[in-house]
Design an enzyme around this catalytic site. Sequence first.
Site, PDB file in Angstrom:
ATOM      1  CG  ASN A   9     -33.161 -56.182   2.047  1.00 56.45           C
ATOM      2  OD1 ASN A   9     -33.494 -55.453   1.102  1.00 56.45           O
ATOM      3  ND2 ASN A   9     -33.935 -57.151   2.510  1.00 56.45           N
ATOM      4  CD1 TRP A  10     -30.007 -50.276   2.059  1.00 51.51           C
ATOM      5  CD2 TRP A  10     -30.156 -48.779   0.388  1.00 51.51           C
ATOM      6  NE1 TRP A  10     -28.799 -49.626   1.968  1.00 51.51           N
ATOM      7  CE2 TRP A  10     -28.853 -48.696   0.949  1.00 51.51           C
ATOM      8  CE3 TRP A  10     -30.476 -47.937  -0.675  1.00 51.51           C
ATOM      9  CZ2 TRP A  10     -27.882 -47.809   0.485  1.00 51.51           C
ATOM     10  CZ3 TRP A  10     -29.514 -47.046  -1.142  1.00 51.51           C
ATOM     11  CH2 TRP A  10     -28.233 -46.982  -0.558  1.00 51.51           C
ATOM     12  CE  LYS A  11     -36.025 -55.730   5.148  1.00 50.18           C
ATOM     13  NZ  LYS A  11     -36.708 -56.242   6.335  1.00 50.18           N
ATOM     14  CG  HIS A  95     -36.283 -60.854   2.452  1.00 52.86           C
ATOM     15  ND1 HIS A  95     -37.396 -60.559   3.207  1.00 52.86           N
ATOM     16  CD2 HIS A  95     -35.217 -60.351   3.130  1.00 52.86           C
ATOM     17  CE1 HIS A  95     -37.009 -59.900   4.294  1.00 52.86           C
ATOM     18  NE2 HIS A  95     -35.695 -59.757   4.266  1.00 52.86           N
ATOM     19  CD  GLU A  97     -39.480 -57.797   4.447  1.00 55.47           C
ATOM     20  OE1 GLU A  97     -38.939 -57.180   3.524  1.00 55.47           O
ATOM     21  OE2 GLU A  97     -39.187 -57.611   5.641  1.00 55.47           O
ATOM     22  CD  GLU A 182     -33.040 -61.692   6.606  1.00 53.10           C
ATOM     23  OE1 GLU A 182     -32.305 -60.733   6.789  1.00 53.10           O
ATOM     24  OE2 GLU A 182     -34.070 -61.642   5.904  1.00 53.10           O
ATOM     25  N   GLY A 188     -37.507 -56.521  11.638  1.00 56.57           N
ATOM     26  CA  GLY A 188     -38.163 -55.224  11.763  1.00 56.57           C
ATOM     27  C   GLY A 188     -38.935 -55.054  13.056  1.00 56.57           C
ATOM     28  CB  SER A 228     -33.835 -56.623  15.221  1.00 55.64           C
ATOM     29  OG  SER A 228     -35.203 -56.538  14.858  1.00 55.64           O
ATOM     30  N   GLY A 249     -31.720 -54.736   7.591  1.00 54.60           N
ATOM     31  CA  GLY A 249     -32.741 -53.874   7.023  1.00 54.60           C
ATOM     32  C   GLY A 249     -32.639 -52.471   7.613  1.00 54.60           C
ATOM     33  N   GLY A 250     -33.418 -52.211   8.670  1.00 51.07           N
ATOM     34  CA  GLY A 250     -33.548 -50.876   9.242  1.00 51.07           C
ATOM     35  C   GLY A 250     -32.227 -50.156   9.482  1.00 51.07           C
TER      36      GLY A 250
HETATM   37  P1  13P Z   1     -34.320 -55.578  10.012  1.00 48.84           P
HETATM   38  O1  13P Z   1     -32.825 -55.430  10.179  1.00 48.84           O
HETATM   39  O2  13P Z   1     -35.016 -54.276   9.760  1.00 48.84           O
HETATM   40  O3  13P Z   1     -34.916 -56.390  11.111  1.00 48.84           O
HETATM   41  O4  13P Z   1     -34.537 -56.415   8.651  1.00 48.84           O
HETATM   42  C1  13P Z   1     -33.874 -57.627   8.492  1.00 48.84           C
HETATM   43  C2  13P Z   1     -34.060 -58.097   7.103  1.00 48.84           C
HETATM   44  O5  13P Z   1     -35.124 -58.544   6.736  1.00 48.84           O
HETATM   45  C3  13P Z   1     -32.925 -57.988   6.178  1.00 48.84           C
HETATM   46  O6  13P Z   1     -33.150 -58.657   4.998  1.00 48.84           O
END
Ligand code: 13P
Length: 270
Positions: A9-11, A95, A97, A182, A188, A228, A249-250
């Site tokens: 998930n590149w956000k 998600h 977010e 999650e 993050g 993470s 994500g990251g």
């Molecule tokens: P991180 O891997 O950056 O913690 O993000 C997780 C996430 O929200 C994936 O959708």
Amino acid sequence: MRKPVMAGNWKMNCDIAEAEALADGVTAHGGQVEDALVILCPPFVALTTVQKSIANSNIKLGGQNMFWEDEGAFTGETSPKMLLACGCEYVIIGHSERRGRFGAPDEADVEDLDAVFGDTDATVNRKVRSALDAGLKPIICCGELLGERQAGDTDAVVAGQVEAALQGVAADEAANIIIAYEPVWAIGTGEVCDADEANRVCGMVRETVADVFSQDVADNMQVLYGGSVKPENVEGLMAQEHIDGGLVGGASLDAASFGALIDAAAASAQ
Ligand code: 13P
């Protein structure tokens, strides 16, 4: 046996050129992997570019969100039909977010993030229903806030989100759904949930799916952990009975890191 999944998930990261370079890097490393399902979810504006990069590979494309209507006067929204036309097979829905549970913009002078990002259990359910009707496979996100965990409400919150998201879904549609647990406090932050605890909650998600549909459906449902996930902790997570992969994500923003995650997912299938 459930096929392991590694979804990036590149956000809100990567412009077009960066997206192309990242997708090319991931494809070079993991494009031919067969033992794991690899999904890239770039920002909407980069979907077409990424689709071209992954065209001759086994990698699948996903959107990060969608609206439930096919078209109309909904400024700024993206429909399931549009995602399909860009080559998406998957779409992340609900998600944290997007649920306004995390990710306050810098210098936020907005008190009510719900009003900005807006998803609720009800809108998540509508989006899931709409995605399935359109032929997209939803990756449904659930997860508790730190305060909810500290209050001992993790299981009730997560089970409630899963039940709400699956309302009106038929058992024979469940094969097209992935669920991602999650914990919001682990996203993050570098703060990974212990593998044992992540496994326990993913197992509880599976039990919830069994209650909604059947044990058979639950046994076949791919349940991912997100928060993470990185090369250093992925093996321990993938070794867990109820964790079938990661929503990342990251660490998905670097081709070498994400390549290592793909390798770990594929290795866990052996
Ligand atoms: P991180 O891997 O950056 O913690 O993000 C997780 C996430 O929200 C994936 O959708």
